[in-house]
Design an enzyme around this catalytic site. Structure first.
Site, PDB file in Angstrom:
ATOM      1  N   ASP A  83      -1.498  -8.256   0.810  1.00 38.93           N
ATOM      2  CA  ASP A  83      -0.245  -8.289   0.049  1.00 38.93           C
ATOM      3  C   ASP A  83       0.141  -9.720  -0.285  1.00 38.93           C
ATOM      4  O   ASP A  83       0.527 -10.029  -1.416  1.00 38.93           O
ATOM      5  CB  ASP A  83       0.885  -7.636   0.859  1.00 38.93           C
ATOM      6  CG  ASP A  83       0.738  -6.118   0.938  1.00 38.93           C
ATOM      7  OD1 ASP A  83      -0.069  -5.551   0.184  1.00 38.93           O
ATOM      8  OD2 ASP A  83       1.436  -5.499   1.759  1.00 38.93           O
ATOM      9  N   LYS A 121       5.669  -7.721   2.536  1.00 41.55           N
ATOM     10  CA  LYS A 121       5.399  -7.544   3.971  1.00 41.55           C
ATOM     11  C   LYS A 121       4.212  -8.432   4.360  1.00 41.55           C
ATOM     12  O   LYS A 121       3.255  -8.597   3.583  1.00 41.55           O
ATOM     13  CB  LYS A 121       5.078  -6.072   4.273  1.00 41.55           C
ATOM     14  CG  LYS A 121       6.208  -5.123   3.881  1.00 41.55           C
ATOM     15  CD  LYS A 121       6.042  -3.704   4.432  1.00 41.55           C
ATOM     16  CE  LYS A 121       4.822  -2.966   3.923  1.00 41.55           C
ATOM     17  NZ  LYS A 121       4.787  -2.778   2.454  1.00 41.55           N
ATOM     18  N   HIS A 134      -0.325   1.126   9.612  1.00 42.15           N
ATOM     19  CA  HIS A 134      -1.581   1.625   9.047  1.00 42.15           C
ATOM     20  C   HIS A 134      -2.460   2.198  10.154  1.00 42.15           C
ATOM     21  O   HIS A 134      -3.652   2.396   9.977  1.00 42.15           O
ATOM     22  CB  HIS A 134      -2.353   0.511   8.349  1.00 42.15           C
ATOM     23  CG  HIS A 134      -1.527  -0.285   7.407  1.00 42.15           C
ATOM     24  ND1 HIS A 134      -0.856  -1.414   7.789  1.00 42.15           N
ATOM     25  CD2 HIS A 134      -1.240  -0.080   6.104  1.00 42.15           C
ATOM     26  CE1 HIS A 134      -0.189  -1.889   6.748  1.00 42.15           C
ATOM     27  NE2 HIS A 134      -0.401  -1.094   5.725  1.00 42.15           N
ATOM     28  N   GLY A 156       0.823  -1.193   0.000  1.00 44.13           N
ATOM     29  CA  GLY A 156       0.000   0.000   0.000  1.00 44.13           C
ATOM     30  C   GLY A 156       0.862   1.250   0.000  1.00 44.13           C
ATOM     31  O   GLY A 156       1.980   1.249   0.513  1.00 44.13           O
ATOM     32  N   SER A 157       0.337   2.336  -0.576  1.00 45.20           N
ATOM     33  CA  SER A 157       1.042   3.612  -0.497  1.00 45.20           C
ATOM     34  C   SER A 157       0.768   4.254   0.857  1.00 45.20           C
ATOM     35  O   SER A 157      -0.033   3.766   1.649  1.00 45.20           O
ATOM     36  CB  SER A 157       0.611   4.512  -1.652  1.00 45.20           C
ATOM     37  OG  SER A 157       1.082   3.959  -2.864  1.00 45.20           O
ATOM     38  N   GLY A 158       1.463   5.365   1.120  1.00 43.85           N
ATOM     39  CA  GLY A 158       1.358   6.011   2.414  1.00 43.85           C
ATOM     40  C   GLY A 158       2.536   5.695   3.317  1.00 43.85           C
ATOM     41  O   GLY A 158       2.611   6.209   4.432  1.00 43.85           O
ATOM     42  N   HIS A 159       3.445   4.819   2.820  1.00 46.94           N
ATOM     43  CA  HIS A 159       4.630   4.446   3.604  1.00 46.94           C
ATOM     44  C   HIS A 159       5.910   5.023   3.002  1.00 46.94           C
ATOM     45  O   HIS A 159       7.007   4.579   3.343  1.00 46.94           O
ATOM     46  CB  HIS A 159       4.759   2.920   3.677  1.00 46.94           C
ATOM     47  CG  HIS A 159       3.539   2.223   4.170  1.00 46.94           C
ATOM     48  ND1 HIS A 159       2.972   2.524   5.385  1.00 46.94           N
ATOM     49  CD2 HIS A 159       2.771   1.248   3.621  1.00 46.94           C
ATOM     50  CE1 HIS A 159       1.903   1.746   5.563  1.00 46.94           C
ATOM     51  NE2 HIS A 159       1.756   0.978   4.505  1.00 46.94           N
TER      52      HIS A 159
END
Lengths: 327, 327
Positions: B109, B104, B215, B53-56
């Site tokens: 995922d 991860k 998250h 996921g993006s945001g990391h």
């Protein structure tokens, strides 16, 4: 106040100890943590010494190392380093070619670096940076403030010094880079100084401070929160009009986070700013995106545009090995 | 919600466009922004593909480049990349030596990388990272979560692949590094997902979430805000006891910011954590301090300890040229 701290009086000391031990291959602390210096010195080159209030990390200690600064003097949070810090740093790193002080244009910094220059033995010279187009006069400065553009001066002059440029050439180069560099910032939230414990200024949930300084000083105006494109348009317009660059000019674009703004947003702002600068005919030849000249935990960012020529582009590209910049 | 955005649906696309243009010397975007890949590929080496996921950010696209990943697939914010993203990335970078997926440990995922591995032609293998000691099971994972330790796996295996290690050796090395790596995080504030517009979880002004996930998933417990030393003590104890390292062992210490925590605080936490780990007999031989595996704008940090041996230390030190790590 939500911060990782033990005691407000120890924030700087503990953070500096962490910095010095994390980067012990590159730097070491001076006595009483008065300065951070390179571990390995080259006595034949001009020694670059910068400094200023803490709370802007990695500025300046994160730029100590090969190809950039020889020493940096961290003042207390948002407080100028004292003259004796600066004198001791200069003495520790001075070689045969003199010492160049790189000073952001704030009254306290200028005064203390001037006093240090008078006390210090040996040849010294000073460059004052004043890249912030937001306001002509501010809480702590007469004339424009020195902000994120300072690191561009430090990188380019640092590379020249490494190649053997003499003190006068370093001064001329630094003044040229500063004159070609403009910045402007915006805050979405205030920072909180640990010793104060409360936000430096109050911003409504739907407000931002356009043209903010890196200590939370007032900018141009308090306005309603706007879309990223509108923010970038105001900042790039102010910068480009002040810079007055010819179409086709090559530039470095730095998008700098203030400490509380994440990378995903900084790249979004970079995308907006680049598009707008390109539509004005600038060619974005080099880029830097990250939190390099921060304001503690402030959410916000600044844009910096620095015009490059063949010489300054090559000096920007030259090798650098510091905690915060390395290539 | 105070963010630099234009429209919540475009955050990822605009940020990726900015990233790709800022680092055009290193990377390029795949069609429809399905992946970020190295500009220059080496068809003889094992190709490393990660994603999530993006945001990391900078995880994972910031680690694409020489010595680390060949491609990264950015899902929507906190959402797994789709199998077709992963398949296209693998096809774009696969050479003769096969493709290694680094995943991860989150259910989404794992499922999507598994589906991609079934569809993808050619040899593939997968490493799953699960370094987070905070909880054994979480909102999005069965078993431990994969967090900041993932970048250590990516760096060390990336260096081995660059030196010509085959697919089986890369898998064995990655599993060894993951088994020697432990992390734990703490949140001082929640993150805010752009599409949600409000904080993911509520934390009182005097509270923190110990063991938080990247998250904003719940951790071990919601407790009163504590001093940095007390926070570091709980995290280093959990990590060191789980790791069970012998006295004198060499370790890499990573202090990772979650996006809203400034550098001055991260170095203070590094100082605390290092002191505590050394008092347990660990030798901190390598260090990394910065915001590398973030959780949007969350204020907080994680500590990661990874035991090193002569081989993995040399691979950590090997040259790397990516947007976020370079030496």
């Amino acid at each position: 106040m939500k911060k990782f701290i033990n005691a407000v009086d120890n924030v700087l000391a503990e953070s500096l100890d962490g910095f010095a031990s994390a980067h012990a291959d590159l730097v070491m602390l001076g006595a009483e943590r008065k300065f951070v210096r390179r571990r390995e010195l080259n006595p034949k080159k001009v020694a670059l010494v910068s400094g200023g209030g803490s709370g802007h990390e990695p500025l300046h200690a994160g730029f100590v190392g090969y190809g950039m600064l020889d020493a940096a003097c961290p003042g207390q949070v948002f407080t100028s380093p004292t003259p004796d810090q600066i004198v001791e740093a200069a003495q520790a790193v001075a070689g045969d070619a003199g010492v160049l002080f790189i000073v952001k244009n704030y009254a306290g910094d200028r005064m203390n670096f001037e006093m240090a220059a008078e006390i210090a033995e040996g040849r010294t010279a000073t460059i004052v940076t004043d890249d912030d187009v937001a306001v002509e006069k501010s809480t702590y400065s007469i004339g424009r403030r020195g902000v994120a553009g300072t690191l561009i001066v430090e990188k380019i002059v640092g590379a020249a010094a490494e190649k053997g440029a003499d003190l006068a050439s370093c001064v001329a180069l630094g003044e040229r880079v500063n004159a070609q560099t403009r910045s402007m910032g915006v805050a979405l939230t205030s920072c909180t100084v640990p010793a104060a414990g409360t936000p430096t200024f109050a911003l409504g949930e739907d407000e931002m401070e356009m043209g903010v300084g890196i200590h939370g000083e007032p900018g141009r105006r308090r306005v309603k929160l706007a879309a990223a494109d509108a923010i970038a348009a105001e900042m790039t317009t102010a910068i480009a009009e002040d810079l007055g660059a010819r179409a086709g000019a090559e530039a470095l674009l730095l998008v700098n986070g203030f400490g509380g703004t994440p990378t995903i947003e900084l790249y979004l702002m970079y995308n907006a700013a680049r598009r707008m600068l390109e539509s004005r005919g600038l060619r974005i030849a080099r880029s830097l995106v990250g939190s390099y000249a921060t304001s503690l935990d402030m959410a916000g960012c600044s844009l910096t545009v620095s015009l490059l020529d063949a010489e300054t582009a090559a000096l920007w590209d030259a090798p650098v090995r510091t905690a915060a910049l390395r290539w």
